[in-house]
Design a protein around this motif. Structure first.
Motif, PDB file in Angstrom:
ATOM      1  N   GLU A  94     -27.790 -49.111 -39.110  1.00  0.00           N
ATOM      2  CA  GLU A  94     -26.885 -50.257 -39.615  1.00  0.00           C
ATOM      3  C   GLU A  94     -27.936 -51.671 -39.808  1.00  0.00           C
ATOM      4  O   GLU A  94     -29.165 -51.296 -39.439  1.00  0.00           O
ATOM      5  CB  GLU A  94     -26.376 -50.231 -38.567  1.00  0.00           C
ATOM      6  CG  GLU A  94     -24.792 -49.957 -38.251  1.00  0.00           C
ATOM      7  CD  GLU A  94     -23.521 -50.176 -37.715  1.00  0.00           C
ATOM      8  OE1 GLU A  94     -24.100 -51.723 -37.096  1.00  0.00           O
ATOM      9  OE2 GLU A  94     -23.005 -49.723 -38.013  1.00  0.00           O
ATOM     10  N   ASN A  95     -27.580 -52.202 -40.596  1.00  0.00           N
ATOM     11  CA  ASN A  95     -28.733 -53.775 -41.048  1.00  0.00           C
ATOM     12  C   ASN A  95     -27.917 -54.440 -39.846  1.00  0.00           C
ATOM     13  O   ASN A  95     -26.866 -54.810 -40.058  1.00  0.00           O
ATOM     14  CB  ASN A  95     -27.863 -53.707 -42.922  1.00  0.00           C
ATOM     15  CG  ASN A  95     -28.858 -54.647 -42.866  1.00  0.00           C
ATOM     16  OD1 ASN A  95     -29.607 -56.232 -42.392  1.00  0.00           O
ATOM     17  ND2 ASN A  95     -29.706 -54.886 -44.199  1.00  0.00           N
ATOM     18  N   PRO A  96     -29.191 -54.863 -39.163  1.00  0.00           N
ATOM     19  CA  PRO A  96     -28.118 -55.943 -38.592  1.00  0.00           C
ATOM     20  C   PRO A  96     -28.387 -56.944 -39.044  1.00  0.00           C
ATOM     21  O   PRO A  96     -28.188 -58.269 -37.674  1.00  0.00           O
ATOM     22  CB  PRO A  96     -29.450 -56.104 -37.384  1.00  0.00           C
ATOM     23  CG  PRO A  96     -30.449 -55.568 -38.413  1.00  0.00           C
ATOM     24  CD  PRO A  96     -30.643 -54.916 -38.960  1.00  0.00           C
ATOM     25  N   ASP A  97     -28.645 -57.922 -40.061  1.00  0.00           N
ATOM     26  CA  ASP A  97     -28.190 -59.084 -40.367  1.00  0.00           C
ATOM     27  C   ASP A  97     -27.285 -59.728 -40.310  1.00  0.00           C
ATOM     28  O   ASP A  97     -27.432 -60.918 -40.042  1.00  0.00           O
ATOM     29  CB  ASP A  97     -28.800 -59.032 -42.333  1.00  0.00           C
ATOM     30  CG  ASP A  97     -30.841 -58.496 -41.857  1.00  0.00           C
ATOM     31  OD1 ASP A  97     -31.267 -58.930 -40.674  1.00  0.00           O
ATOM     32  OD2 ASP A  97     -30.821 -58.190 -43.051  1.00  0.00           O
ATOM     33  N   ASP A  98     -26.095 -58.748 -40.583  1.00  0.00           N
ATOM     34  CA  ASP A  98     -25.054 -59.897 -40.563  1.00  0.00           C
ATOM     35  C   ASP A  98     -23.832 -59.682 -39.233  1.00  0.00           C
ATOM     36  O   ASP A  98     -22.810 -60.221 -39.386  1.00  0.00           O
ATOM     37  CB  ASP A  98     -24.369 -58.502 -41.577  1.00  0.00           C
ATOM     38  CG  ASP A  98     -24.588 -58.642 -43.319  1.00  0.00           C
ATOM     39  OD1 ASP A  98     -25.514 -59.791 -43.315  1.00  0.00           O
ATOM     40  OD2 ASP A  98     -23.855 -57.870 -43.940  1.00  0.00           O
ATOM     41  N   GLN A  99     -24.990 -59.309 -38.401  1.00  0.00           N
ATOM     42  CA  GLN A  99     -24.243 -58.952 -37.180  1.00  0.00           C
ATOM     43  C   GLN A  99     -24.951 -60.164 -36.466  1.00  0.00           C
ATOM     44  O   GLN A  99     -25.654 -59.165 -34.632  1.00  0.00           O
ATOM     45  CB  GLN A  99     -23.769 -57.768 -36.729  1.00  0.00           C
ATOM     46  CG  GLN A  99     -24.580 -56.664 -37.388  1.00  0.00           C
ATOM     47  CD  GLN A  99     -24.163 -55.266 -36.995  1.00  0.00           C
ATOM     48  OE1 GLN A  99     -23.512 -55.314 -35.578  1.00  0.00           O
ATOM     49  NE2 GLN A  99     -24.906 -54.593 -38.307  1.00  0.00           N
ATOM     50  N   ARG A 100     -26.064 -60.395 -36.659  1.00  0.00           N
ATOM     51  CA  ARG A 100     -27.528 -61.135 -35.492  1.00  0.00           C
ATOM     52  C   ARG A 100     -26.746 -61.792 -33.929  1.00  0.00           C
ATOM     53  O   ARG A 100     -27.029 -61.049 -32.883  1.00  0.00           O
ATOM     54  CB  ARG A 100     -28.070 -61.775 -36.036  1.00  0.00           C
ATOM     55  CG  ARG A 100     -29.031 -61.568 -36.885  1.00  0.00           C
ATOM     56  CD  ARG A 100     -29.873 -62.134 -37.547  1.00  0.00           C
ATOM     57  NE  ARG A 100     -30.730 -61.816 -38.746  1.00  0.00           N
ATOM     58  CZ  ARG A 100     -32.227 -62.514 -39.362  1.00  0.00           C
ATOM     59  NH1 ARG A 100     -32.079 -63.233 -38.816  1.00  0.00           N
ATOM     60  NH2 ARG A 100     -32.952 -61.350 -40.067  1.00  0.00           N
ATOM     61  N   GLU A 101     -25.965 -62.618 -34.238  1.00  0.00           N
ATOM     62  CA  GLU A 101     -25.212 -63.611 -33.240  1.00  0.00           C
ATOM     63  C   GLU A 101     -24.292 -62.636 -31.451  1.00  0.00           C
ATOM     64  O   GLU A 101     -24.899 -62.435 -31.007  1.00  0.00           O
ATOM     65  CB  GLU A 101     -24.355 -64.245 -33.321  1.00  0.00           C
ATOM     66  CG  GLU A 101     -24.905 -65.820 -34.254  1.00  0.00           C
ATOM     67  CD  GLU A 101     -23.680 -66.510 -33.781  1.00  0.00           C
ATOM     68  OE1 GLU A 101     -22.609 -66.803 -33.555  1.00  0.00           O
ATOM     69  OE2 GLU A 101     -24.275 -67.446 -35.105  1.00  0.00           O
ATOM     70  N   ALA A 102     -24.083 -61.377 -32.815  1.00  0.00           N
ATOM     71  CA  ALA A 102     -23.201 -60.281 -31.890  1.00  0.00           C
ATOM     72  C   ALA A 102     -24.264 -58.999 -30.798  1.00  0.00           C
ATOM     73  O   ALA A 102     -24.360 -58.651 -29.881  1.00  0.00           O
ATOM     74  CB  ALA A 102     -22.495 -59.433 -32.445  1.00  0.00           C
ATOM     75  N   LEU A 103     -24.751 -59.439 -32.140  1.00  0.00           N
ATOM     76  CA  LEU A 103     -26.383 -58.164 -31.056  1.00  0.00           C
ATOM     77  C   LEU A 103     -26.788 -58.963 -30.390  1.00  0.00           C
ATOM     78  O   LEU A 103     -27.319 -58.559 -28.726  1.00  0.00           O
ATOM     79  CB  LEU A 103     -27.184 -57.622 -32.512  1.00  0.00           C
ATOM     80  CG  LEU A 103     -26.862 -57.182 -33.740  1.00  0.00           C
ATOM     81  CD1 LEU A 103     -27.577 -56.184 -34.357  1.00  0.00           C
ATOM     82  CD2 LEU A 103     -26.304 -55.570 -33.044  1.00  0.00           C
ATOM     83  N   ILE A 104     -26.813 -60.597 -30.072  1.00  0.00           N
ATOM     84  CA  ILE A 104     -28.266 -60.989 -29.100  1.00  0.00           C
ATOM     85  C   ILE A 104     -26.383 -60.817 -27.567  1.00  0.00           C
ATOM     86  O   ILE A 104     -27.407 -61.232 -26.737  1.00  0.00           O
ATOM     87  CB  ILE A 104     -28.129 -62.140 -29.826  1.00  0.00           C
ATOM     88  CG1 ILE A 104     -29.467 -62.529 -30.869  1.00  0.00           C
ATOM     89  CG2 ILE A 104     -28.451 -62.804 -28.398  1.00  0.00           C
ATOM     90  CD1 ILE A 104     -29.403 -63.858 -31.186  1.00  0.00           C
ATOM     91  N   LYS A 105     -25.632 -61.421 -27.993  1.00  0.00           N
ATOM     92  CA  LYS A 105     -23.823 -60.963 -27.140  1.00  0.00           C
ATOM     93  C   LYS A 105     -24.466 -59.941 -26.166  1.00  0.00           C
ATOM     94  O   LYS A 105     -24.158 -60.442 -24.773  1.00  0.00           O
ATOM     95  CB  LYS A 105     -23.339 -61.302 -27.484  1.00  0.00           C
ATOM     96  CG  LYS A 105     -23.134 -63.415 -28.101  1.00  0.00           C
ATOM     97  CD  LYS A 105     -21.572 -63.404 -28.186  1.00  0.00           C
ATOM     98  CE  LYS A 105     -21.733 -64.838 -29.109  1.00  0.00           C
ATOM     99  NZ  LYS A 105     -20.614 -64.767 -29.579  1.00  0.00           N
ATOM    100  N   LYS A 106     -24.598 -59.190 -26.756  1.00  0.00           N
ATOM    101  CA  LYS A 106     -24.819 -57.244 -26.066  1.00  0.00           C
ATOM    102  C   LYS A 106     -26.120 -57.658 -25.221  1.00  0.00           C
ATOM    103  O   LYS A 106     -25.917 -56.642 -24.725  1.00  0.00           O
ATOM    104  CB  LYS A 106     -24.677 -56.362 -27.531  1.00  0.00           C
ATOM    105  CG  LYS A 106     -23.006 -56.270 -27.651  1.00  0.00           C
ATOM    106  CD  LYS A 106     -23.474 -54.922 -28.464  1.00  0.00           C
ATOM    107  CE  LYS A 106     -22.101 -54.792 -29.232  1.00  0.00           C
ATOM    108  NZ  LYS A 106     -21.844 -53.516 -30.543  1.00  0.00           N
ATOM    109  N   GLY A 107     -26.926 -58.264 -26.038  1.00  0.00           N
ATOM    110  CA  GLY A 107     -27.948 -58.200 -24.722  1.00  0.00           C
ATOM    111  C   GLY A 107     -29.671 -57.622 -25.615  1.00  0.00           C
ATOM    112  O   GLY A 107     -30.415 -56.919 -25.267  1.00  0.00           O
TER     113      GLY A 107
END
Length: 546
Positions: A94-107
């Motif tokens: 998956e491309n993380p560009d559109d979900q950076r904030e969500a990924l950071i919240k996951k750790g």
């Protein structure tokens, strides 16, 4: 004509047969010199236990530096090997560009890279993470772990070497139904929970943690030993009060009955906070009554403090600008910055570990296998105790001739059959669990109680891997997590960390200097050769048919 038809029919039949066989027989061949795509038996055994779909999402899609395309490619190829071994392994990039904030919240914290292209430097942000989902459980895998690396290329190489261990370990952990139990020993003035939060919060993601007090030994020692024996590992972190004979016997029999132990011991009372508050302090030996117990296992922790010229820094106020104090970082030789054993799975590729007022370990002769995990540089000096330590000594210029005591041992791994310290002695209490010798067992002894102590920032635990004042990074957290994993490893997972892969790296400087030549060689030269060939061919053709 008939024979030709027969031959064509046989040929077509062979092709059809090969296609049929291909549907049922699948074989991959690893032709690399280092066998990087060959799965270990350990990994195969772990995959054989996966009976349900296991989904792996890798956030390495999109536009990122070309050199990290290699990490993407190597990760994809390795996961394809896992999928070919077990069809329940499902892979998705998956491309993380559109979900950076969500990924950071996951750790999943991003990594900032310095990229050099055509002699120019630029910055890039990537998310080198994978997420594993199995049976309503989720686990994160870092694809770019911290490691000793002199360059970004070396860091990439270490990351690729670590793929096998990282994914095998995560898959094994997430698929286990039974979780091992870890006891945090209390009752003798050990470190408070908040000062161990940084690494224990990571341990809790894989194992069941519980505090276990030895206070109950005084009233019901036999039952306390039985309760402790239900745990797989005991962590004894910086005790400051003496152990009674009953408490020592309880720990001794926990070990001979198969329990693993991780000791973090200070044999000298010396605290950095005390020194910072008053500018000086008295460092004196601390009697924990553990000397004879550790001696029976072949270990002696001395009451020297070790100064090392290869040391971590501390921040000191050097003045004020307006009302704001100004801080400067100074080398503090009482905080050795020690390297790990490069050949052992626990410490391979590990960043230097910071110790604080550490003691030195002597190794004694017995039947146990002893492996040095952490040791100092050769430029060390032993400081006897009791002694006064003053903060102002940091301003003194060190003389190299004073630091000639050589390598000092700070952490030792013991493996083998442990002999009880009470085998030929009067036992403090009677128990049906008594054993004079253990079966094969493991133990790690670290001569520094602060190796796992994290700092606090505004009352909250700070990351053990980083100093909040100097912003230096250390390998303490990884060292402790690797140590615990090794002690509890029953399937040989930790040996995958010793896998070595050599990747041919592009010389960026040479490529930049010679880029014009290679552009000509690869683009212009083929066109020139094609034009020359066309001219010669036409000339010869006209000459022949004119």
């Amino acid at each position: 004509m008939t024979k030709k038809i027969q031959k064509i029919g046989i040929f077509l039949g062979i092709i059809i047969l090969l296609n049929i066989v291909n549907q049922y027989v699948y074989k991959r061949f690893d032709l690399t010199a280092d066998k990087r795509f060959t799965l270990s038996e350990t990994t195969k055994n772990i995959l054989s236990e996966i009976k349900k779909p296991l989904h792996i999402t890798i956030y390495l899609e999109g536009d990122f530096p070309s050199e990290f395309k290699r990490l993407q490619t190597e990760t994809r190829q390795f996961l394809e090997e896992l999928s070919s071994e077990n069809s329940n392994i499902k892979i998705h990039f998956e491309n993380p560009d559109d979900q950076r904030e969500a990924l950071i919240k996951k750790g999943m914290m991003p990594s900032q890279l310095t990229i050099q292209e055509e002699g120019k430097f630029s910055e890039a942000i990537i998310f080198p993470w994978a997420e594993i989902n199995f049976d309503e459980k989720t686990m994160l895998v870092s694809l770019l772990p911290n490691a000793i690396a002199v360059s970004q290329e070396q860091q990439l190489e270490k990351a690729i070497e670590n793929l096998s261990y990282s994914f095998s370990n995560a898959i094994h952990t997430i698929s286990q139904n039974k979780t091992k139990n870890v006891a945090i020993i209390t009752g003798n003035g050990e470190l408070q929970d908040i000062f161990q939060y940084s690494y224990l919060s990571e341990v809790a993601k894989k194992y069941k943690l519980a505090k276990f007090t030895l206070d109950s030994v005084a009233s019901n020692p036999a039952q306390t030993l039985e309760d402790l024996s239900t745990f797989d590992l005991a962590i004894i972190a910086k005790p400051t009060e003496q152990f009674t004979e009953k408490e020592k016997f309880t720990l001794d029999q926990f070990i001979t009955n198969g329990g693993k132990t991780l000791w973090m011991i200070d044999n000298v009372q010396a605290e950095q906070d005390s020194l910072s508050n008053g500018g000086k302090m008295l460092a004196y030996p601390l009697d924990l009554n553990l000397t004879d117990l550790l001696f029976s296992y072949g270990i002696r922790i001395n009451t020297y403090l070790i100064k090392d010229l290869y040391a971590a820094k501390i921040a000191l106020a050097t003045g004020n600008i307006g009302n704001q104090p100004q801080f400067q970082n100074f080398d503090w030789f009482f905080h050795p910055l020690v390297n790990g054993n490069p050949t052992h799975a626990i410490t391979r590729n590990l960043m230097p570990v910071r110790l604080q007022f550490a003691n030195q370990i002597d190794v004694l002769q017995n039947n146990l296998k002893k492996t040095v995990l952490l040791q100092s540089s050769v430029l060390t000096k032993k400081v006897g105790t009791p002694s006064i330590i003053e903060l102002q000594s940091i301003a003194e210029e060190p003389k190299e001739e004073d630091y000639k005591d050589g390598n000092q041992l700070f952490a030792i791994l013991l493996e083998g059959e442990f002999t009880s310290a009470y085998k030929n002695r009067i036992k403090p209490f009677e128990t049906k669990l008594f054993k004079g010798n253990s079966n094969d067992n493991k133990m790690i002894v670290i001569a520094d109680g602060d190796v796992g102590k994290n700092q606090l920032l505004k009352g909250n635990p700070y990351d053990l891997s980083r100093d909040k004042w100097t912003n230096e990074t250390f390998g303490n957290k990884d060292f402790l997590l690797n140590s615990i994993d090794y002690l509890l490893d029953d399937v040989g997972l930790m040996q995958l960390r010793n896998k070595t892969i050599k990747i041919a790296q592009l010389d960026q400087q040479k490529a930049y200097k010679e880029r014009t030549f290679w552009q000509f060689f690869n683009v212009i030269l083929p066109l020139v050769l094609l034009a020359v060939f066309g001219i010669i061919f036409n000339y010869l053709r006209k000459r022949k048919y004119s």
